[in-house]
Design an enzyme around this catalytic site. Structure first.
Site, PDB file in Angstrom:
ATOM      1  N   GLU A  30     -33.829  62.885  48.912  1.00 20.60           N
ATOM      2  CA  GLU A  30     -33.083  63.866  50.124  1.00 20.60           C
ATOM      3  C   GLU A  30     -31.582  63.378  49.995  1.00 20.60           C
ATOM      4  O   GLU A  30     -31.324  62.576  48.943  1.00 20.60           O
ATOM      5  CB  GLU A  30     -33.675  63.630  51.445  1.00 20.60           C
ATOM      6  CG  GLU A  30     -35.386  64.139  51.357  1.00 20.60           C
ATOM      7  CD  GLU A  30     -36.169  63.877  52.661  1.00 20.60           C
ATOM      8  OE1 GLU A  30     -35.464  64.045  53.502  1.00 20.60           O
ATOM      9  OE2 GLU A  30     -37.286  63.530  52.507  1.00 20.60           O
ATOM     10  N   HIS A  63     -41.282  61.676  29.844  1.00 15.95           N
ATOM     11  CA  HIS A  63     -40.767  62.712  30.800  1.00 15.95           C
ATOM     12  C   HIS A  63     -39.235  62.707  31.040  1.00 15.95           C
ATOM     13  O   HIS A  63     -38.701  62.978  31.819  1.00 15.95           O
ATOM     14  CB  HIS A  63     -41.178  62.822  32.142  1.00 15.95           C
ATOM     15  CG  HIS A  63     -42.852  62.988  32.106  1.00 15.95           C
ATOM     16  ND1 HIS A  63     -43.496  64.160  31.655  1.00 15.95           N
ATOM     17  CD2 HIS A  63     -43.832  62.196  32.521  1.00 15.95           C
ATOM     18  CE1 HIS A  63     -44.741  64.104  31.811  1.00 15.95           C
ATOM     19  NE2 HIS A  63     -44.981  62.789  32.528  1.00 15.95           N
ATOM     20  N   LYS A 114     -28.133  67.752  48.552  1.00 11.69           N
ATOM     21  CA  LYS A 114     -28.994  67.036  47.269  1.00 11.69           C
ATOM     22  C   LYS A 114     -28.407  67.413  46.024  1.00 11.69           C
ATOM     23  O   LYS A 114     -28.939  67.189  45.084  1.00 11.69           O
ATOM     24  CB  LYS A 114     -30.516  67.635  47.595  1.00 11.69           C
ATOM     25  CG  LYS A 114     -30.983  67.373  48.925  1.00 11.69           C
ATOM     26  CD  LYS A 114     -32.577  68.070  48.990  1.00 11.69           C
ATOM     27  CE  LYS A 114     -33.102  67.922  50.438  1.00 11.69           C
ATOM     28  NZ  LYS A 114     -34.129  68.993  50.724  1.00 11.69           N
ATOM     29  N   ARG A 164     -42.173  66.377  37.090  1.00 10.30           N
ATOM     30  CA  ARG A 164     -42.686  67.666  37.261  1.00 10.30           C
ATOM     31  C   ARG A 164     -41.592  68.740  37.076  1.00 10.30           C
ATOM     32  O   ARG A 164     -42.018  70.031  36.969  1.00 10.30           O
ATOM     33  CB  ARG A 164     -42.944  68.043  38.809  1.00 10.30           C
ATOM     34  CG  ARG A 164     -44.083  67.036  39.227  1.00 10.30           C
ATOM     35  CD  ARG A 164     -44.112  66.710  40.635  1.00 10.30           C
ATOM     36  NE  ARG A 164     -44.601  68.167  41.166  1.00 10.30           N
ATOM     37  CZ  ARG A 164     -44.797  68.488  42.569  1.00 10.30           C
ATOM     38  NH1 ARG A 164     -44.544  67.582  43.502  1.00 10.30           N
ATOM     39  NH2 ARG A 164     -45.427  69.323  43.055  1.00 10.30           N
TER      40      ARG A 164
END
Length: 276
Positions: free
Chosen positions: A3, A92, A58, A112
DNA sequence: CCACTCCTGCGT
DNA sequence: ACGCAGGAGTGG
């Protein structure tokens, strides 16, 4: 994962490592990120000197001498770090660039792939990205604070849901929305435009306090958030309600409960969050 | 307003 | 096997 406070901590830690460096040889993985950029899109920043790092809400961006740059969104699991080139490349890793003539390398890691690293060409393109973001409590002034209050008065969504809308208020995510409502003793189910002036000011103060304290604590590291140097934050030691379902309220004799609003978990004390 | 989507990983 | 995770967008 991050955040506003986490993004600000990343910005502060990356800044001294990147400002003054020249961007060389950008590399992209074969997996595309949420907003997919091609290697050719990075042409404007190649061989450019980095002059500053910025953040609003953000959004984090690297600004180059020719006013081009890179917009970085960390999504849920993004990490933006600078390491030695010789450090093993983590699984990743989706973007890398070398700092010319140095052993330093920027890396963007994101399991992700909800985040992104996107080059922009000039000031105008940058402003377009920033257009829809509301006032940011980490840096806001009194005038911007009142704009937030006006934004809340204009919506009839539940207050917890409204706090997650980046057009209403920047930087607040799922952790700090719950934390701020606890501090202000406002029910997460309160209807936004029903809150009175006193409650709204208490909320504005609470959001500001919670976020600024989180910055002072270098962000909340629950599982995998790290700053630009790979270090964890310690604000997780100072949370009142987030992920404390079933545990004792620290303000009254109640118990912290979990609810779902807008598909996301809310943590709150039924006994002492009674405003609204 | 809600449900669903994008992804991988972790804990139960 | 399933639910859940710091975010954000889409379409009904």
């Amino acid at each position: 994962m991050p955040e506003g406070p986490e993004v600000e901590t990343v910005r502060r830690t990356l800044e001294p490592l990147l400002v003054g460096e020249t961007i060389d040889s950008v590399w992209l993985s074969t997996h595309s990120l949420r907003i997919s950029a091609k290697l050719a899109d990075f042409a404007p920043v190649l061989q450019q000197k980095i002059v500053s790092l910025h953040r609003h809400g953000k959004l984090l961006w690297i600004l180059c001498a020719n006013k081009s740059g890179m917009m970085i969104r960390l999504g849920m699991t993004g990490q933006a770090i600078v390491t030695e080139k010789s450090t093993a490349v983590a699984k990743h890793t989706h973007v890398k660039f070398d700092c010319k003539g140095k052993e330093k390398q920027f890396r963007y890691i994101d399991p992700r792939r909800f985040g992104s690293v996107n080059p922009f060409t000039d000031e105008k393109a940058l402003q377009q990205e920033l257009a829809k973001i509301g006032p940011d409590p980490i840096v806001w002034n009194d005038k911007q604070k009142l704009i937030f209050i006006e934004n809340i008065r204009k919506t009839q969504r539940e207050i917890k849901v409204a706090l997650l809308d980046q057009q209403i208020i920047a930087s607040v995510g799922n952790i700090y929305a719950s934390e701020a409502l606890f501090l202000a003793q406002i029910s997460p189910f309160a209807v936004s435009n029903h809150l009175d002036d006193k409650a709204l000011m208490a909320l504005a103060d609470a959001v500001e306090g919670v976020l600024r304290r989180a910055v002072a604590n270098r962000g909340t590291s629950f599982s995998d958030y790290v700053d630009g140097t790979g270090q964890r934050g310690e604000n997780q030691l100072h949370l009142s309600v987030f992920q404390r379902e079933g545990e004792a309220c620290r303000r009254c004799t109640g118990t912290i409960e979990r609810a779902v609003q807008g598909g996301r978990s809310t943590f709150y004390c039924v006994s002492c969050q009674t405003i609204g």
